[in-house]
Design a protein around this motif. Structure first.
Motif, PDB file in Angstrom:
ATOM      1  N   PHE A 246      -4.898   2.459  -8.605  1.00  0.00           N
ATOM      2  CA  PHE A 246      -5.536   3.578  -9.303  1.00  0.00           C
ATOM      3  C   PHE A 246      -6.134   4.568  -8.307  1.00  0.00           C
ATOM      4  O   PHE A 246      -5.940   5.788  -8.422  1.00  0.00           O
ATOM      5  N   HIS A 247      -6.859   4.063  -7.325  1.00  0.00           N
ATOM      6  CA  HIS A 247      -7.540   4.947  -6.377  1.00  0.00           C
ATOM      7  C   HIS A 247      -6.577   5.601  -5.389  1.00  0.00           C
ATOM      8  O   HIS A 247      -6.848   6.708  -4.902  1.00  0.00           O
ATOM      9  N   LEU A 248      -5.463   4.948  -5.106  1.00  0.00           N
ATOM     10  CA  LEU A 248      -4.494   5.548  -4.186  1.00  0.00           C
ATOM     11  C   LEU A 248      -3.661   6.643  -4.860  1.00  0.00           C
ATOM     12  O   LEU A 248      -2.875   7.313  -4.185  1.00  0.00           O
ATOM     13  N   GLU A 249      -3.855   6.829  -6.152  1.00  0.00           N
ATOM     14  CA  GLU A 249      -3.198   7.945  -6.826  1.00  0.00           C
ATOM     15  C   GLU A 249      -3.883   9.272  -6.503  1.00  0.00           C
ATOM     16  O   GLU A 249      -3.334  10.340  -6.753  1.00  0.00           O
ATOM     17  N   GLN A 250      -5.100   9.177  -5.932  1.00  0.00           N
ATOM     18  CA  GLN A 250      -5.854  10.363  -5.532  1.00  0.00           C
ATOM     19  C   GLN A 250      -5.866  10.456  -4.002  1.00  0.00           C
ATOM     20  O   GLN A 250      -5.831   9.449  -3.312  1.00  0.00           O
ATOM     21  N   PRO A 251      -5.925  11.682  -3.474  1.00  0.00           N
ATOM     22  CA  PRO A 251      -6.001  11.839  -2.006  1.00  0.00           C
ATOM     23  C   PRO A 251      -7.262  11.178  -1.455  1.00  0.00           C
ATOM     24  O   PRO A 251      -8.352  11.329  -2.020  1.00  0.00           O
ATOM     25  N   ARG A 252      -7.110  10.426  -0.364  1.00  0.00           N
ATOM     26  CA  ARG A 252      -8.236   9.734   0.268  1.00  0.00           C
ATOM     27  C   ARG A 252      -8.162   9.914   1.776  1.00  0.00           C
ATOM     28  O   ARG A 252      -7.095  10.177   2.329  1.00  0.00           O
ATOM     29  N   ASN A 253      -9.304   9.744   2.407  1.00  0.00           N
ATOM     30  CA  ASN A 253      -9.384   9.871   3.864  1.00  0.00           C
ATOM     31  C   ASN A 253     -10.181   8.695   4.405  1.00  0.00           C
ATOM     32  O   ASN A 253     -11.415   8.696   4.364  1.00  0.00           O
ATOM     33  N   PRO A 254      -9.504   7.643   4.904  1.00  0.00           N
ATOM     34  CA  PRO A 254     -10.196   6.436   5.364  1.00  0.00           C
ATOM     35  C   PRO A 254     -11.248   6.698   6.445  1.00  0.00           C
ATOM     36  O   PRO A 254     -12.314   6.077   6.427  1.00  0.00           O
ATOM     37  N   ARG A 255     -10.971   7.617   7.359  1.00  0.00           N
ATOM     38  CA  ARG A 255     -11.942   7.914   8.428  1.00  0.00           C
ATOM     39  C   ARG A 255     -13.206   8.542   7.840  1.00  0.00           C
ATOM     40  O   ARG A 255     -14.325   8.182   8.207  1.00  0.00           O
TER      41      ARG A 255
ATOM     42  N   LEU B  37       0.817  -1.212   0.000  1.00  0.00           N
ATOM     43  CA  LEU B  37       0.000   0.000   0.000  1.00  0.00           C
ATOM     44  C   LEU B  37       0.853   1.265   0.000  1.00  0.00           C
ATOM     45  O   LEU B  37       0.355   2.354  -0.275  1.00  0.00           O
ATOM     46  N   GLU B  38       2.137   1.119   0.295  1.00  0.00           N
ATOM     47  CA  GLU B  38       3.042   2.270   0.346  1.00  0.00           C
ATOM     48  C   GLU B  38       3.653   2.598  -1.008  1.00  0.00           C
ATOM     49  O   GLU B  38       4.395   3.579  -1.134  1.00  0.00           O
ATOM     50  N   ASP B  39       3.342   1.805  -2.031  1.00  0.00           N
ATOM     51  CA  ASP B  39       4.040   1.956  -3.317  1.00  0.00           C
ATOM     52  C   ASP B  39       3.739   3.257  -4.049  1.00  0.00           C
ATOM     53  O   ASP B  39       4.588   3.782  -4.767  1.00  0.00           O
ATOM     54  N   GLY B  40       2.547   3.792  -3.888  1.00  0.00           N
ATOM     55  CA  GLY B  40       2.164   4.989  -4.631  1.00  0.00           C
ATOM     56  C   GLY B  40       2.850   6.250  -4.128  1.00  0.00           C
ATOM     57  O   GLY B  40       3.454   6.278  -3.044  1.00  0.00           O
ATOM     58  N   ASP B  41       2.739   7.319  -4.920  1.00  0.00           N
ATOM     59  CA  ASP B  41       3.367   8.596  -4.550  1.00  0.00           C
ATOM     60  C   ASP B  41       2.798   9.171  -3.259  1.00  0.00           C
ATOM     61  O   ASP B  41       3.496   9.878  -2.524  1.00  0.00           O
ATOM     62  N   LEU B  42       1.533   8.856  -2.959  1.00  0.00           N
ATOM     63  CA  LEU B  42       0.896   9.390  -1.751  1.00  0.00           C
ATOM     64  C   LEU B  42       0.961   8.415  -0.571  1.00  0.00           C
ATOM     65  O   LEU B  42       0.432   8.701   0.499  1.00  0.00           O
ATOM     66  N   GLY B  43       1.609   7.282  -0.779  1.00  0.00           N
ATOM     67  CA  GLY B  43       1.721   6.297   0.296  1.00  0.00           C
ATOM     68  C   GLY B  43       0.400   5.596   0.579  1.00  0.00           C
ATOM     69  O   GLY B  43      -0.519   5.608  -0.237  1.00  0.00           O
TER      70      GLY B  43
END
Length: 296
Positions: free
Chosen positions: A236-245, A15-21
């Motif tokens: 694909f989705h981790l390339e965009q900013p996300r907020n799990p909470r 899960l850490e592979d993307g630019d946003l971690g």
């Protein structure tokens, strides 16, 4: 992509592979859904088998090739350190609150390892959702996978289409469709039906079983492709900013609204039924009065 590449991609996924971690996620949860007896448990066993070396087939998830189903508990099976596949309870035919329970499983409102009971009323369902907040789980990246057997034409098209649309609302991902029992039915026709409902990824497979466990290139590749497709969705989705909470809060809002709408629908049906019964009783009484008047 050959088998070796597919296995490497799955085993090395992070899960850490993307630019946003990882953005707060700790695990990918492959959420299996489908009607009872369509092959969810067998698919889990097949996934475990193709990622292991050798021909030692183990039935991790107890499977039955019947339409009665077997899974009652939300069981999880780790495929790697960061990827877990979940065998959610299936349904034979969904009523309103059974649909709500399916979405509760999808949204992690029912803890893994817990028995899934089909609640039959508004209060019980709301209490179950509230209890899930005692230990809220917001670190799982949810990927819905819908398993359907090729031996059955889709008679529940509106029901399945609505499920697919709600999966997108809850997870942002169009469910990956796995057509099981590939060699026993017209999987091309079933695939066509799913495509018309908006499916983006449809993969037909033949599961491995204790009776049929000789690994072949085609069967192994198909099964690995399902997992790889899920991971491509995650990347694909981790390339965009996300907020799990925030996403968990939105899923909870969806559940509250969904259950509330079911409650309103049932109340309307109850009111209409009572109204119809009153009108029937009134008509009966009027006919009885007319009969008495005629006799007089």
């Amino acid at each position: 992509m050959d088998i070796r590449q597919l296995k490497d991609n799955i085993r090395s996924f992070s899960l850490e592979d993307g630019d946003l971690g990882s953005q707060g996620y700790k695990r990918v949860l492959l959420q299996l859904f489908g009607f009872t007896g369509h092959g969810k448990s067998s698919f889990i066993n097949s996934c475990m088998y193709v990622l292991e070396e050798g021909e030692n087939f183990i039935e991790y998830a107890e499977a039955r090739e019947t339409l009665e189903g077997y899974t009652m508990i939300r069981n999880a099976y780790p495929l790697t350190d960061q990827i877990t596949i979940v065998d959610n309870r299936g349904c034979s035919k969904l009523n309103d609150f059974e649909r709500a329970e399916v979405y509760a499983q999808l949204g992690n409102c029912i803890p893994i390892g817990q028995k899934v009971d089909w609640e039959k009323n508004y209060s019980a369902m709301m209490e179950a959702i509230e209890n899930s907040e005692l230990e809220p789980n917001f670190t799982d990246f949810l990927v819905p996978i819908f398993v359907y057997r090729a031996t059955k034409m889709i008679n529940e098209m509106e029901e399945v289409k609505t499920f697919m649309e709600n999966c997108v609302k809850m997870t942002g991902i169009v469910p990956i469709i796995v057509i099981a029992f590939k060699t026993k039915g017209d999987y091309l026709e079933v695939e066509k039906q799913f495509r018309l409902m908006g499916a983006e990824t449809v993969i037909a497979i033949e599961n491995y079983t204790t009776e049929s466990k000789i690994k072949t290139l085609g069967r192994t590749t198909d099964i690995l492709m399902v997992i790889d497709s899920a991971l491509r969705n995650v990347r694909f989705h981790l390339e965009q900013p996300r907020n799990p909470r925030r996403e968990r809060i939105e899923r909870k809002k969806f559940m509250y609204n969904y259950i509330h709408q079911i409650h309103l629908h049932q109340e309307r049906e109850k009111h209409e039924k009572e109204k119809s019964e009153r009108e029937k009783e009134k008509k009966k009484q009027e006919e009885e009065r007319k009969g008495i008047c005629t006799l007089l």
